[in-house]
Write an enzyme that holds these catalytic residues in place. Structure first.
Site, mmCIF file in Angstrom:
data_model
loop_
_atom_site.group_PDB
_atom_site.id
_atom_site.type_symbol
_atom_site.label_atom_id
_atom_site.label_comp_id
_atom_site.label_asym_id
_atom_site.label_seq_id
_atom_site.Cartn_x
_atom_site.Cartn_y
_atom_site.Cartn_z
ATOM 1 N N CYS A 333 18.121 32.105 33.831
ATOM 2 C CA CYS A 333 18.501 33.481 34.416
ATOM 3 C C CYS A 333 17.254 34.529 34.516
ATOM 4 O O CYS A 333 16.541 34.450 35.174
ATOM 5 C CB CYS A 333 19.536 33.952 33.378
ATOM 6 S SG CYS A 333 20.570 35.401 33.778
ATOM 7 N N HIS A 430 23.960 29.517 32.402
ATOM 8 C CA HIS A 430 23.662 29.514 30.726
ATOM 9 C C HIS A 430 24.596 28.739 30.135
ATOM 10 O O HIS A 430 25.533 28.074 30.823
ATOM 11 C CB HIS A 430 24.175 31.119 30.316
ATOM 12 C CG HIS A 430 23.042 32.225 30.544
ATOM 13 N ND1 HIS A 430 22.094 32.144 29.744
ATOM 14 C CD2 HIS A 430 23.419 33.130 31.285
ATOM 15 C CE1 HIS A 430 21.295 33.280 30.350
ATOM 16 N NE2 HIS A 430 22.240 33.757 31.160
#
Length: 487
Positions: A333, A430
């Site tokens: 991310c 994630h």
């Protein structure tokens, strides 16, 4: 009729989240239909829900403990700190804007209708709601307009159990002092107390427990010993970061620079659970070890600011040297965005509009945008064919030549970027390391073996926590204190 009970604490990090999770799992095993609720949370560790929003990681874990899917009504207000004085405000799962702390303090009471709406909807789905407070009700400077502790309890008519933390010392003063500073109407809602995190012979605190009861008039629901398995459960608070590491062990070294606005660091938990992994959180002012096998850049709530902090610590130089030596780097991310050639913020998402150079280890560029991507994902690791699953939660689009060599595949799209050597990887997924087969495959490339079934371990730990609660906390008495939810 649905009932509710609320666990408030004498301060932050007294263990409320974990105790609520244990209560929920214990009551679920008693065949009660239960749900978690926290009106206002502050955390950069968030989870994506099945209804397309985001909530605090603790409420997602509590939902899991209750055997249900997480929902935005379980945490209607989420504050995600971006600066030392400001935060992104999430209302019922969606971004509602950014506010400085002073402005939020003035305006927070306007969010009470959304809080009560979510609470009422949740009450239609279960027998009992176990509510978690935030911080401490004794912070009298925050009482006006409060929606997180006594303000919510009063508005919803929910009885309160006050929990103290004996591990930090002064627990008698914590609990008795809370009663002293609260007004009469707030005190009337507190029906009992409990003490958490006790170490040693509990009988040595019998007199202290009785003194609290005598001074407050509240019965004790138990003195709960320190739960040794706490580190095996996903953490929410940045204060728990040191417990994520397994420094000093044998095995492959995974170095994680500890950036100021680190987010979703529960990505590290499956790695920390592996005996063959030496997971090291690298604090500011400390170089990345030269013998690291992997440098892992985690998510960030303020990517551009954290990139500046990374450079200020000299970690950009360490990472470049690590890559020259043939070391592996992965960015998740925000870490993925940092590894690219540039990050642009034309809309001022993270502050003043800006354009900065990235670390340049992936040939990609990121443009931040107002729309937040929130989705649950499942697919495969392209090289090994192993299954992966997780979630995306980010603002921005990343494009460039290295995205033409993706390393993850989902139903409708490919994801991620890799450099020519395949040693530098980035993606937006994630939770990827919670996929046991993928984690084993990737660790093998670092010379380490995987021996942990992570999701099974979480379930076993929740069951052990429920056993702990059943033994040391008076659940039966707690159930008698719960009150019917107002229609």
């Amino acid at each position: 009729m649905t009932k509710a009970i609320m666990i408030q604490g004498t301060g932050s990090n007294v263990g409320k989240s974990m105790i609520v999770a244990g209560i929920l799992r214990a009551l679920t095993r008693r065949s009660l239909n239960v749900r978690p609720f926290k009106s206002q949370n502050m955390s950069n560790n968030a989870a994506v829900t099945s209804d397309g929003g985001e909530i605090g990681r603790a409420q997602a874990l509590q939902a899991r403990a209750a055997g249900v899917a997480p929902h935005t009504d379980m945490n209607p207000i989420l504050l995600k700190p971006q600066t030392s004085t400001g935060a992104q405000v999430i209302v019922q799962g969606q971004v509602a804007g950014h506010q400085e702390a002073a402005a939020f303090g003035e305006n927070k009471s306007t969010l009470m209708p959304a809080v009560l709406q979510s609470f009422a909807r949740l009450a239609k789905t279960c027998d009992l709601i176990v509510v978690e407070g935030a911080g401490s009700p004794a912070e009298t400077n925050l009482r006006r307009g409060d929606i997180a502790n006594m303000g919510f309890a009063r508005a919803a008519g929910v009885p309160v159990i006050l929990m103290g933390d004996i591990d930090r010392g002064g627990v008698i003063a914590q609990i008795v002092g809370t009663k002293t500073v609260l007004d009469a109407a707030d005190n009337d809602l507190i029906k009992a107390f409990s003490v958490n995190k006790f170490r040693g012979d509990r009988s040595l605190f019998d007199a202290g427990r009785d003194d609290i009861a005598a001074r407050t008039g509240w019965p004790s629901l138990g003195v709960i010993p320190w739960f040794e398995g706490a580190h095996r459960l996903p953490a929410e608070d940045v204060m728990d970061l040191p417990a994520r590491a397994r420094s000093g062990g044998k095995g492959c070294i995974i170095a994680v620079p500890q950036l100021p606005r680190i987010s979703n660091f529960d990505d590290l938990d499956p790695l920390a659970a592996e005996p063959a992994v030496d997971l090291r959180m690298i604090p500011p002012g400390t170089p990345i070890p030269g013998d690291a096998d992997l440098v892992l850049l985690t998510g960030s709530k303020a990517t551009i600011a954290d990139l500046a902090a990374l450079r200020a610590n000299g970690w950009d130089i360490d990472i470049a040297a690590h890559i020259r030596r043939g070391g592996a780097v992965m960015g998740l991310c925000g870490g993925y965005q940092m590894l690219g050639r540039s990050i642009s913020d034309p809309h001022g998402i993270e502050g003043p509009a800006s354009h900065v150079e990235g670390l340049g280890h992936l040939n990609v560029e990121t443009v931040l945008a107002p729309t937040k991507h929130l989705s649950l994902k499942s697919g495969t690791h392209i090289v090994s064919g192993t299954a992966v699953s997780g979630y995306e939660i980010h603002m921005g689009e990343t494009q460039g030549p290295d995205t033409h060599t993706p390393w993850l595949s989902f139903e409708s799209m490919a994801e991620g970027a890799a450099n020519r050597s395949g040693k530098v990887l980035g993606c937006y997924l994630h939770g990827i390391f919670a996929s046991d087969a993928f984690r084993a495959t990737y660790l093998a490339t670092l010379g380490a073996s995987s021996t942990t079934l992570f999701e099974d371990q979480v379930e076993e730990t929740l069951d052990a926590l429920a056993d702990h609660i059943e033994r040391y906390f008076d659940l039966d008495h707690m159930l008698t204190l719960a009150a019917e939810v107002k229609a």
